[in-house]
Design a protein around this motif. Structure first.
Motif, PDB file in Angstrom:
ATOM      1  N   VAL A   1      25.308   9.657  60.623  1.00 13.67           N
ATOM      2  CA  VAL A   1      24.787  10.955  60.199  1.00 13.67           C
ATOM      3  C   VAL A   1      24.692  10.971  58.681  1.00 13.67           C
ATOM      4  O   VAL A   1      25.661  10.661  57.995  1.00 13.67           O
ATOM      5  CB  VAL A   1      25.710  12.096  60.677  1.00 13.67           C
ATOM      6  CG1 VAL A   1      25.160  13.436  60.224  1.00 13.67           C
ATOM      7  CG2 VAL A   1      25.862  12.045  62.176  1.00 13.67           C
ATOM      8  N   TRP A   2      23.503  11.338  58.180  1.00  7.61           N
ATOM      9  CA  TRP A   2      23.305  11.304  56.734  1.00  7.61           C
ATOM     10  C   TRP A   2      23.800  12.587  56.090  1.00  7.61           C
ATOM     11  O   TRP A   2      23.682  13.665  56.667  1.00  7.61           O
ATOM     12  CB  TRP A   2      21.827  11.101  56.419  1.00  7.61           C
ATOM     13  CG  TRP A   2      21.341   9.738  56.723  1.00  7.61           C
ATOM     14  CD1 TRP A   2      20.957   9.260  57.935  1.00  7.61           C
ATOM     15  CD2 TRP A   2      21.198   8.653  55.802  1.00  7.61           C
ATOM     16  NE1 TRP A   2      20.591   7.940  57.820  1.00  7.61           N
ATOM     17  CE2 TRP A   2      20.726   7.554  56.522  1.00  7.61           C
ATOM     18  CE3 TRP A   2      21.440   8.508  54.436  1.00  7.61           C
ATOM     19  CZ2 TRP A   2      20.480   6.321  55.928  1.00  7.61           C
ATOM     20  CZ3 TRP A   2      21.188   7.282  53.843  1.00  7.61           C
ATOM     21  CH2 TRP A   2      20.723   6.205  54.604  1.00  7.61           C
TER      22      TRP A   2
ATOM     23  N   ASP B   1      15.476  24.323  62.265  1.00  5.71           N
ATOM     24  CA  ASP B   1      16.532  23.414  62.693  1.00  5.71           C
ATOM     25  C   ASP B   1      16.704  22.343  61.624  1.00  5.71           C
ATOM     26  O   ASP B   1      15.825  21.509  61.426  1.00  5.71           O
ATOM     27  CB  ASP B   1      16.152  22.780  64.039  1.00  5.71           C
ATOM     28  CG  ASP B   1      17.169  21.745  64.469  1.00  5.71           C
ATOM     29  OD1 ASP B   1      18.233  21.647  63.829  1.00  5.71           O
ATOM     30  OD2 ASP B   1      16.896  21.029  65.448  1.00  5.71           O
ATOM     31  N   SER B   2      17.849  22.383  60.945  1.00  3.51           N
ATOM     32  CA  SER B   2      18.039  21.451  59.831  1.00  3.51           C
ATOM     33  C   SER B   2      18.253  20.029  60.319  1.00  3.51           C
ATOM     34  O   SER B   2      18.300  19.096  59.520  1.00  3.51           O
ATOM     35  CB  SER B   2      19.232  21.887  58.983  1.00  3.51           C
ATOM     36  OG  SER B   2      20.415  21.782  59.745  1.00  3.51           O
ATOM     37  N   ASN B   3      18.394  19.836  61.635  1.00  2.00           N
ATOM     38  CA  ASN B   3      18.593  18.470  62.132  1.00  2.00           C
ATOM     39  C   ASN B   3      17.299  17.798  62.532  1.00  2.00           C
ATOM     40  O   ASN B   3      17.309  16.647  62.962  1.00  2.00           O
ATOM     41  CB  ASN B   3      19.549  18.484  63.329  1.00  2.00           C
ATOM     42  CG  ASN B   3      20.933  18.882  62.906  1.00  2.00           C
ATOM     43  OD1 ASN B   3      21.391  18.496  61.831  1.00  2.00           O
ATOM     44  ND2 ASN B   3      21.588  19.697  63.721  1.00  2.00           N
TER      45      ASN B   3
ATOM     46  N   ASP C   1      20.449  17.042  51.770  1.00  2.00           N
ATOM     47  CA  ASP C   1      20.466  18.476  52.027  1.00  2.00           C
ATOM     48  C   ASP C   1      19.124  19.118  51.713  1.00  2.00           C
ATOM     49  O   ASP C   1      18.739  20.102  52.350  1.00  2.00           O
ATOM     50  CB  ASP C   1      21.588  19.147  51.226  1.00  2.00           C
ATOM     51  CG  ASP C   1      22.908  19.109  51.975  1.00  2.00           C
ATOM     52  OD1 ASP C   1      22.883  18.690  53.152  1.00  2.00           O
ATOM     53  OD2 ASP C   1      23.934  19.486  51.412  1.00  2.00           O
ATOM     54  N   TYR C   2      18.400  18.579  50.732  1.00  2.00           N
ATOM     55  CA  TYR C   2      17.069  19.120  50.481  1.00  2.00           C
ATOM     56  C   TYR C   2      16.172  18.881  51.704  1.00  2.00           C
ATOM     57  O   TYR C   2      15.458  19.782  52.145  1.00  2.00           O
ATOM     58  CB  TYR C   2      16.441  18.499  49.230  1.00  2.00           C
ATOM     59  CG  TYR C   2      15.006  18.912  49.089  1.00  2.00           C
ATOM     60  CD1 TYR C   2      14.686  20.192  48.663  1.00  2.00           C
ATOM     61  CD2 TYR C   2      13.969  18.053  49.462  1.00  2.00           C
ATOM     62  CE1 TYR C   2      13.370  20.607  48.596  1.00  2.00           C
ATOM     63  CE2 TYR C   2      12.664  18.467  49.400  1.00  2.00           C
ATOM     64  CZ  TYR C   2      12.366  19.741  48.964  1.00  2.00           C
ATOM     65  OH  TYR C   2      11.063  20.161  48.924  1.00  2.00           O
ATOM     66  N   CYS C   3      16.224  17.686  52.259  1.00  3.25           N
ATOM     67  CA  CYS C   3      15.428  17.392  53.457  1.00  3.25           C
ATOM     68  C   CYS C   3      15.818  18.326  54.596  1.00  3.25           C
ATOM     69  O   CYS C   3      14.968  18.828  55.327  1.00  3.25           O
ATOM     70  CB  CYS C   3      15.644  15.947  53.902  1.00  3.25           C
ATOM     71  SG  CYS C   3      15.155  14.736  52.688  1.00  3.25           S
ATOM     72  N   ARG C   4      17.114  18.559  54.742  1.00  2.00           N
ATOM     73  CA  ARG C   4      17.577  19.426  55.827  1.00  2.00           C
ATOM     74  C   ARG C   4      17.072  20.845  55.624  1.00  2.00           C
ATOM     75  O   ARG C   4      16.656  21.509  56.586  1.00  2.00           O
ATOM     76  CB  ARG C   4      19.106  19.402  55.897  1.00  2.00           C
ATOM     77  CG  ARG C   4      19.662  18.041  56.323  1.00  2.00           C
ATOM     78  CD  ARG C   4      21.179  18.046  56.357  1.00  2.00           C
ATOM     79  NE  ARG C   4      21.661  19.121  57.220  1.00  2.00           N
ATOM     80  CZ  ARG C   4      22.662  19.930  56.911  1.00  2.00           C
ATOM     81  NH1 ARG C   4      23.279  19.798  55.763  1.00  2.00           N
ATOM     82  NH2 ARG C   4      23.034  20.870  57.742  1.00  2.00           N
TER      83      ARG C   4
ATOM     84  N   LEU D   1      10.680  16.177  60.663  1.00  2.00           N
ATOM     85  CA  LEU D   1      10.277  15.811  59.312  1.00  2.00           C
ATOM     86  C   LEU D   1      10.684  14.362  59.056  1.00  2.00           C
ATOM     87  O   LEU D   1      11.742  13.931  59.489  1.00  2.00           O
ATOM     88  CB  LEU D   1      10.985  16.748  58.325  1.00  2.00           C
ATOM     89  CG  LEU D   1      10.774  16.523  56.841  1.00  2.00           C
ATOM     90  CD1 LEU D   1       9.375  16.954  56.447  1.00  2.00           C
ATOM     91  CD2 LEU D   1      11.804  17.302  56.044  1.00  2.00           C
ATOM     92  N   GLU D   2       9.819  13.622  58.378  1.00  3.36           N
ATOM     93  CA  GLU D   2      10.184  12.266  57.958  1.00  3.36           C
ATOM     94  C   GLU D   2      10.495  12.322  56.475  1.00  3.36           C
ATOM     95  O   GLU D   2       9.657  12.702  55.669  1.00  3.36           O
ATOM     96  CB  GLU D   2       9.033  11.285  58.211  1.00  3.36           C
ATOM     97  CG  GLU D   2       8.714  11.043  59.676  1.00  3.36           C
ATOM     98  CD  GLU D   2       9.582   9.977  60.313  1.00  3.36           C
ATOM     99  OE1 GLU D   2      10.434   9.402  59.603  1.00  3.36           O
ATOM    100  OE2 GLU D   2       9.407   9.730  61.524  1.00  3.36           O
ATOM    101  N   CYS D   3      11.705  11.934  56.138  1.00  7.48           N
ATOM    102  CA  CYS D   3      12.159  12.115  54.769  1.00  7.48           C
ATOM    103  C   CYS D   3      12.603  10.765  54.199  1.00  7.48           C
ATOM    104  O   CYS D   3      13.356  10.045  54.841  1.00  7.48           O
ATOM    105  CB  CYS D   3      13.321  13.099  54.770  1.00  7.48           C
ATOM    106  SG  CYS D   3      13.741  13.704  53.170  1.00  7.48           S
TER     107      CYS D   3
END
Lengths: 433, 338
Positions: free
Chosen positions: B52-53, B71-73, B59-62, B33-35
């Motif tokens: 690391v952001w 995969d939240s990464n 966290d919404y993007c993750r 995903l590009e956030c």
């Protein structure tokens, strides 16, 4: 009466100079307390410097290097140096200096950035110091492609084929120029390069890579940041803007109407637009004009815009140098029967560039410092990174330490450029003054 | 301003070709995903020393990445400034913008964006030094106020003082960092910006007790993630990932227990529908059946995200307040998942 003449037969031994000359006291007296007005000025400025130092030095030295957050920093400083002491929290630099230098570049690949930087110095050396062996210039020619490959990674075939394409185009240009004239040669050469870059390089590199995969890990542009980014943008801009600037300056002085109008239009347009506008164009507008899905690298876009910007300024600086030459120099070139390019290369430009050195270096320094503007379009250069570091709740509220660090590093680069220009001016001094 | 809107409008016309293609397919094909996030805002988006952001918006993007890929990464963060965020979103540089952006009418309509919901209710407030003895913003008559120029906060400030028949002396500043320096250096009596920002600034002062945030909230700043117009399926995904996090808190699903709750159907049908143990609800939006499980397990429910990044136990130290669940008297509310 005339027989009373006297001729000394022995040399007098040299006596010591008066205490006021050549001694420290003499120097001080001559330079600092030369009359009441100067004495007052000296005292005032001395007091001012002492005051500044008195304010700043405790802050610099009553500091903390070990804390892991701003709060801890304040607590340790209060503990060690007494309650109420406000010292610098250099711990943030200790924790983040790698990030400030390399951005988000993968840690295990830092050597690639280091190597690129080292190679840059090697590539620059023969350009800066003519005493070094000329063979090194070949390395300088290869360096842009090598550096690109080292930094961004990926298959080696793309930069290799790009380089090979340039060489072939140049050979074709030479060949056709000899047979059919310069204009046709240049046009064919440029056409070849454009076609090769747009349609050829990527697919052919893919083919080569399938046959013989040679490459290193890819690092995406969004992982670049910090001083790495500043130096990439700054040095590419610096390297490209001088030749483009020279061409633009010559074009502006040209008698050919179309060439002249194009150059004047370009220079005036770019100089009439703030750099930040160009950066916004690079970061957002350019995307609209390209087919959806094309990924035109943001750093490349910024480098192109910065180069165009500084080229326009460079052109004006060099035009100043050209204008400073007496008309006789141009006429001398013509009288010797040299064609336009030869007279420019052998007679006009060496003199004009020499005159322009301070201006050129000023433009370079300005360009390098202007790279911090990219933080406004979201690239994390040192200034952008200091904002990002501040957003860490552990370091929120830290300002001067980060700016001081960034300022010191920028000073090192800019001061080096400035000293080199002085060295160059002295070396090329031929007594026009 | 007008020009910016014009550019965005032109942009929207240009990119319609791509906008109608399925963003989800593009994201799946790309593998991540590009956030779009802030270049750095305490508690909301911030890179650590390893790059690391983390943060509330991050966290919404993750969670979104976890829902799509498990995969939240699988996220790449694009730091954008307040100046280029909308154009960058419109031109397709990233798929979703989570950059504490206020939902306003013109941004929704004229800039052609779709807000996915509200994940944080912010509002403009005032902070003053405690020794000033001020307990209400209505006592600030004649005060000097540090204010970021060119923002809506500047206009809100002028409105507030005019309505209350008071005068003030603006101390214009450019960035939040500069504001902190000025305010702590006593160049102004009061500092005004969003209350979340005030809390972060107060925490950064080193002696938070010397400063008080006044109770008045003088503007509505509903913040939320947004996508560009033109792909409703993608907007639905983004909206329902946010809703799922809120429903999860409401239903007591946490990162610790969601896996267990998803192992077999429970007595609560809404939990079952959300976690994919009952019905085929995930198909409706084109996500894998256990998307919500991944999102909640890897990132946490809304309450956990709040507590981890900006809650009372963090240096930012924000109370839930209006950002509490509707069941606790707050405004956070999600439509039913059925």
């Amino acid at each position: 009466m005339s027989s009373l003449s006297f001729v000394r037969e022995t040399m007098l031994p040299s006596s010591t100079p008066p205490t006021m000359e050549g001694s420290v006291i003499g120097w001080v007296r001559y330079n600092l307390f030369n009359g009441p007005f100067n004495s007052i000025l000296t005292l005032l400025f001395g007091a001012f410097i002492v005051f500044i130092m008195y304010e700043i030095l405790p802050w610099v030295f009553l500091s903390s290097w070990t804390a892991t957050s701003l709060q801890e920093c304040r607590d340790t400083i209060a503990l060690v140096h007494g309650e109420g002491t406000t010292g610098a929290c250099w711990a943030v630099i200790r924790e983040r200096y790698l990030q400030l230098f390399y951005g988000f570049y993968p840690r295990e690949l830092y050597w690639r950035v280091n190597l690129t930087f080292l190679f840059m110095l090697v590539a620059l050396a023969p350009v800066l110091f003519p005493k070094l062996p000329r063979q090194l210039l070949y390395f300088t020619g290869i360096y842009p492609f090598l550096g690109y490959w080292l930094l961004w990674g990926g298959t080696i075939w793309t930069p290799f084929l790009t380089f090979a394409g340039l060489i072939v185009a140049f050979l074709v240009l030479n060949f056709i120029s000899e047979k059919r004239g310069l204009l046709l040669g240049v046009i064919t050469g440029i056409l070849l390069i454009v076609i090769w870059f747009v349609f050829g390089v990527i697919p052919v590199a893919g083919l080569f890579n399938n046959a013989l995969p040679l490459g290193i890990e890819i690092v995406e542009s969004d992982q670049f940041g910090g001083f790495t980014l500043s130096v990439i943008i700054g040095s590419s801009g610096i390297a490209a803007s001088l030749p483009i600037g020279i061409l633009l300056a010559l074009g502006r002085k040209s008698d050919l109407f179309i060439v002249k109008s194009l150059c004047v239009g370009f220079i005036e347009f770019i100089r009439g637009v703030p750099l930040i506008t160009l950066l916004f164009v690079a970061s957002t507008l350019l995307n609209y004009f390209m087919p959806p899905g094309t990924n035109f690298d943001i750093i490349l876009r910024v480098v192109i815009m910065v180069t165009l910007f500084s080229s326009a300024y460079m052109a004006e600086v060099i035009r100043g140098g050209l204008a400073a030459l007496p008309k006789g120099q141009y006429e001398a070139g013509d009288a010797l029967g040299l064609d336009y390019w030869k007279s420019m290369r052998l007679i006009i430009l060496p003199q004009a560039l020499k005159v322009s050195i301070p201006g050129i270096v000023s433009t370079y320094i300005g360009l390098f410092k202007d790279t911090t503007l990219v933080s406004i379009i979201g690239l994390l250069d040192p200034i952008g990174l200091s904002g990002a570091i501040r957003s860490d709740t552990a370091w929120n509220g830290i300002v001067w330490e980060l700016y001081a660090f960034v300022a010191v590093i920028f000073f090192v680069f800019c001061f080096a450029m400035s000293r080199y220009s002085i060295y160059l001016e002295k070396k090329l001094e031929t007594g026009h003054r | 301003m007008k020009i910016k809107f014009l550019i965005a409008a032109v942009a929207a016309t240009f990119i319609t070709g791509s906008a109608y293609s399925a963003t989800l397919d593009d994201v799946m094909a790309r593998g991540h995903l590009e956030c779009g996030v802030s270049t750095g805002l305490p508690g909301f988006a911030s890179p650590d020393d390893q790059g690391v952001w983390s943060g509330f918006d991050v966290d919404y993007c993750r969670a979104l990445a976890a829902a799509i890929f498990g995969d939240s990464n699988a996220v790449k963060y694009n730091p954008v400034s307040t100046k280029n965020r909308f154009t960058a979103l419109a031109s397709g540089e990233f798929d979703v913008l989570a950059r504490n952006t206020t939902w306003t009418y013109s941004r929704d309509t004229d800039l052609k964006q779709t807000f996915l919901g509200i994940n944080f209710y912010d509002g403009q407030g005032f902070m003053v030094r405690a020794d000033l003895g001020v307990s209400s913003a209505t006592e600030l008559d004649g005060a000097s106020v540090c204010i970021q120029t060119g923002t809506t906060t500047e206009l809100n400030l002028a409105d507030f003082f005019r309505v209350n028949g008071m005068s003030y002396e603006p101390v214009p500043i450019e960035t939040n960092a500069e504001a902190q320096e000025q305010f702590f250096g006593q160049a102004c009596d009061a500092y005004t910006t969003d209350r979340s920002g005030l809390a972060a600034t107060r925490a950064a002062s080193g002696n938070p007790d010397d400063y008080v945030v006044l109770p008045e909230v003088i503007s509505k700043e509903p913040l939320g993630p947004l996508v560009r117009h033109g792909d409703d399926q993608w907007a639905d995904i983004g909206r329902w990932v946010l809703n799922a996090l809120i429903i999860a808190e409401e239903k007591g699903l946490t990162s610790a227990n969601v896996r267990e709750m998803a192992s077999a159907p429970t007595n609560d049908p809404e939990i079952n529908r959300l976690l994919g143990t009952e019905g085929a609800y995930a198909d409706m939006v084109g996500l894998p059946n256990d998307w919500a499980v991944h999102a909640i397990e890897q990132v946490g429910n809304y309450g956990e995200i709040f507590a981890n990044n900006i809650g009372p136990d963090t240096p930012i130290g924000l109370a839930r307040g209006v950002n509490d669940l509707w069941t606790n008297g707050g405004l956070i509310y999600a439509p039913p998942y059925r």
